[in-house]
Design a protein around this motif. Structure first.
Motif, short mmCIF file in Angstrom:
data_model
loop_
_atom_site.label_atom_id
_atom_site.label_comp_id
_atom_site.label_asym_id
_atom_site.label_seq_id
_atom_site.Cartn_x
_atom_site.Cartn_y
_atom_site.Cartn_z
N ILE A 27 30.82 -46.07 -5.79
CA ILE A 27 30.27 -46.69 -7.01
C ILE A 27 31.12 -47.87 -7.46
CG2 ILE A 27 29.56 -46.31 -9.39
CD1 ILE A 27 27.84 -44.85 -7.32
N PHE A 28 32.41 -47.63 -7.73
CA PHE A 28 33.25 -48.64 -8.35
C PHE A 28 33.79 -49.67 -7.36
CE2 PHE A 28 34.23 -44.74 -11.04
CZ PHE A 28 33.21 -45.02 -11.94
N VAL A 29 33.91 -49.28 -6.09
CA VAL A 29 34.46 -50.20 -5.10
C VAL A 29 33.35 -50.94 -4.35
CG1 VAL A 29 35.87 -50.41 -3.01
CG2 VAL A 29 36.56 -48.85 -4.84
N LYS A 30 32.37 -50.16 -3.82
CA LYS A 30 31.34 -50.76 -2.98
C LYS A 30 30.14 -51.28 -3.77
CE LYS A 30 33.05 -50.36 1.16
NZ LYS A 30 33.33 -51.56 1.99
N MET A 31 29.53 -50.42 -4.59
CA MET A 31 28.30 -50.80 -5.27
C MET A 31 28.52 -51.96 -6.24
SD MET A 31 25.59 -48.34 -7.32
CE MET A 31 25.35 -47.35 -5.84
N THR A 32 29.65 -51.97 -6.93
CA THR A 32 29.93 -53.04 -7.89
C THR A 32 30.55 -54.27 -7.23
OG1 THR A 32 32.12 -52.13 -8.36
CG2 THR A 32 30.30 -51.36 -9.74
N ASN A 33 30.96 -54.10 -5.96
CA ASN A 33 31.66 -55.18 -5.24
C ASN A 33 32.98 -55.58 -5.89
OD1 ASN A 33 29.72 -55.51 -3.16
ND2 ASN A 33 28.43 -56.73 -4.54
N TRP A 34 33.59 -54.65 -6.64
CA TRP A 34 34.89 -54.94 -7.24
C TRP A 34 36.00 -54.88 -6.19
CZ3 TRP A 34 34.47 -51.26 -12.10
CH2 TRP A 34 33.58 -51.84 -13.01
N GLY A 35 35.80 -54.04 -5.17
CA GLY A 35 36.89 -53.80 -4.24
C GLY A 35 37.89 -52.82 -4.83
N PHE A 36 39.05 -52.72 -4.18
CA PHE A 36 40.10 -51.83 -4.67
C PHE A 36 40.78 -52.49 -5.87
CE2 PHE A 36 39.81 -50.74 -0.12
CZ PHE A 36 39.50 -49.39 -0.25
N THR A 37 40.57 -51.93 -7.02
CA THR A 37 41.09 -52.53 -8.25
C THR A 37 41.69 -51.46 -9.15
OG1 THR A 37 38.98 -52.32 -9.43
CG2 THR A 37 39.36 -54.36 -8.21
N LEU A 38 42.51 -51.91 -10.07
CA LEU A 38 43.11 -51.01 -11.06
C LEU A 38 42.04 -50.40 -11.94
CD1 LEU A 38 46.42 -51.64 -12.86
CD2 LEU A 38 44.50 -50.82 -14.20
N LEU A 39 41.02 -51.18 -12.29
CA LEU A 39 39.94 -50.67 -13.13
C LEU A 39 39.16 -49.57 -12.42
CD1 LEU A 39 38.31 -50.86 -15.75
CD2 LEU A 39 36.94 -52.66 -14.69
N SER A 40 38.92 -49.73 -11.12
CA SER A 40 38.23 -48.69 -10.36
C SER A 40 39.03 -47.39 -10.39
CB SER A 40 38.02 -49.14 -8.91
OG SER A 40 37.24 -50.31 -8.85
N GLY A 41 40.34 -47.49 -10.20
CA GLY A 41 41.19 -46.31 -10.24
C GLY A 41 41.19 -45.66 -11.62
N ALA A 42 41.25 -46.49 -12.68
CA ALA A 42 41.25 -45.95 -14.04
C ALA A 42 39.96 -45.21 -14.34
CB ALA A 42 41.48 -47.09 -15.04
N LEU A 43 38.82 -45.74 -13.88
CA LEU A 43 37.54 -45.07 -14.11
C LEU A 43 37.45 -43.76 -13.34
CD1 LEU A 43 35.17 -48.19 -14.01
CD2 LEU A 43 35.78 -46.82 -16.01
N ALA A 44 38.00 -43.73 -12.11
CA ALA A 44 38.00 -42.50 -11.34
C ALA A 44 38.87 -41.43 -12.02
CB ALA A 44 38.51 -42.77 -9.92
N ILE A 45 40.04 -41.83 -12.52
CA ILE A 45 40.90 -40.90 -13.23
C ILE A 45 40.23 -40.41 -14.52
CG2 ILE A 45 43.07 -40.69 -14.49
CD1 ILE A 45 43.47 -40.60 -11.54
N THR A 46 39.47 -41.30 -15.16
CA THR A 46 38.74 -40.91 -16.37
C THR A 46 37.74 -39.80 -16.07
OG1 THR A 46 38.97 -43.12 -17.34
CG2 THR A 46 37.20 -41.72 -18.19
N ILE A 47 37.06 -39.90 -14.95
CA ILE A 47 36.10 -38.86 -14.55
C ILE A 47 36.81 -37.53 -14.35
CG2 ILE A 47 34.52 -38.12 -12.71
CD1 ILE A 47 33.81 -41.07 -12.30
N ILE A 48 38.01 -37.56 -13.80
CA ILE A 48 38.77 -36.33 -13.57
C ILE A 48 39.24 -35.70 -14.88
CG2 ILE A 48 40.91 -35.41 -12.57
CD1 ILE A 48 40.61 -37.46 -10.32
N ASN A 49 39.72 -36.55 -15.79
CA ASN A 49 40.33 -36.04 -17.02
C ASN A 49 39.33 -35.75 -18.13
OD1 ASN A 49 43.05 -35.93 -16.29
ND2 ASN A 49 43.33 -38.10 -16.68
N LEU A 50 38.17 -36.37 -18.09
CA LEU A 50 37.22 -36.28 -19.20
C LEU A 50 36.78 -34.85 -19.51
CD1 LEU A 50 35.97 -38.29 -21.14
CD2 LEU A 50 33.99 -38.47 -19.63
N PRO A 51 36.43 -34.01 -18.52
CA PRO A 51 35.97 -32.65 -18.87
C PRO A 51 37.04 -31.83 -19.58
CG PRO A 51 35.40 -33.20 -16.60
CD PRO A 51 36.31 -34.27 -17.08
#
Length: 292
Positions: A121-145
């Motif tokens: 989603i954050f790397v391929k679909m958005t075409n952002w590539g490997f970014t700090l924002l992509s990592g932060a959003l992934a960590i958010t998914i882990i911590n949110l519940p």
């Protein structure tokens, strides 16, 4: 007889608690013993030297802190908002059951699965590539519940009598939540934030697929849109936990074991410091809001 049984079980519980604390102290002591000797200003603030002995963890250390700030900036408002809704506004029904099931399902997801989802989603679909924002959003998914459940329980535990007194004095429901409920729940929320922060510092699997494994030299004088700027969210950001995994797995650095031990010691020290500071700040904030 009942008093004897009570004493026996109390002793057993004390022994188990002492064993857990001792095990933790041994683990922390071993990591610090192995890694403290490697710590120096050049190691903490220098750049890595691929293929050479020596080098530092400056970019990785900064990336870990920056990832922490960005992830918490996203997670905390969402978690508190979700906790307020679940504790104060949600009514029993199909929608609430779907929300709770979703939270429980997200909480049980392995971090590697979240990493692959973030990669798609954050790397391929958005075409952002490997970014700090992509990592932060992934960590958010882990911590949110987990953070949402902590916030919900903390808000539910707020004194019902105090809330009713606030409403009885003419305060609106929103004013009561803002002025009474949230301040009373702050210590428990701070505890949840501490747990989330520890997860951010130690997470590696999800960040491998989202934030990447490269940490270019950071130029604090560069424009924020530049890849060299440390504050650019759209740049690759190798964190300290990812770096520890990389130096041990790739074997491209002669003193990889020494660097990994030093990095592990820094990681442990940072987590301990953050826990202590967070508790002190939480107490001060609680006193400020409660007027004590």
């Amino acid at each position: 007889m009942s008093k004897l049984i009570d004493k026996i079980w109390t002793t057993i519980l004390y022994i188990i608690s002492a064993f857990v604390v001792t095990l933790l102290l041994i683990l922390i002591g071993y990591i610090l013993y192995k890694g403290v000797g490697s710590l120096s200003p050049s190691f903490l603030f220098g750049d890595p030297k691929i293929g050479e002995a020596g080098g530092g963890i400056g970019p990785q250390l900064f990336n870990s802190f920056y990832m922490l700030v960005i992830s918490l900036a996203i997670s905390i408002p969402l978690s508190i908002g979700a906790g307020i809704y679940l504790a104060e506004y949600a009514k029993e029904g199909m929608f609430l059951n779907i929300v709770r099931t979703s939270i429980e399902t997200m909480a049980s997801l392995p971090s590697i699965v979240v990493g692959l989802f973030g990669f798609l989603i954050f790397v391929k679909m958005t075409n952002w590539g490997f970014t700090l924002l992509s990592g932060a959003l992934a960590i958010t998914i882990i911590n949110l519940p987990g953070l949402t459940r902590v916030c919900e329980n903390a808000i539910r535990a707020s004194s019902k009598g105090v809330k009713e007194a606030s409403l009885g004095l003419g305060a609106t429901r929103f004013q009561t939540i803002k002025r009474v409920v949230i301040p009373a729940a702050i210590p428990e929320i701070i505890t949840g934030v501490i747990l989330a922060a520890g997860r951010i510092f130690g997470e590696a699997a999800a960040l491998l697929y989202t934030a990447g494994m490269s940490a270019p030299s950071l130029d604090f004088t560069a424009n924020i849109t530049s890849k060299a700027s440390p504050f650019n969210l759209m740049r690759p950001a190798e964190t300290l936990a990812v770096y520890i995994w990389k130096v041990n797995s790739e074997g491209m650095i002669p003193d990889a074991t020494k660097i990994a031990n030093g990095s592990s010691a820094v990681l442990i020290i940072m987590v301990l410091l953050f826990n202590v500071l967070a508790r002190l700040i939480g107490k001060k904030v609680y006193k400020m809001y409660s007027g004590s």
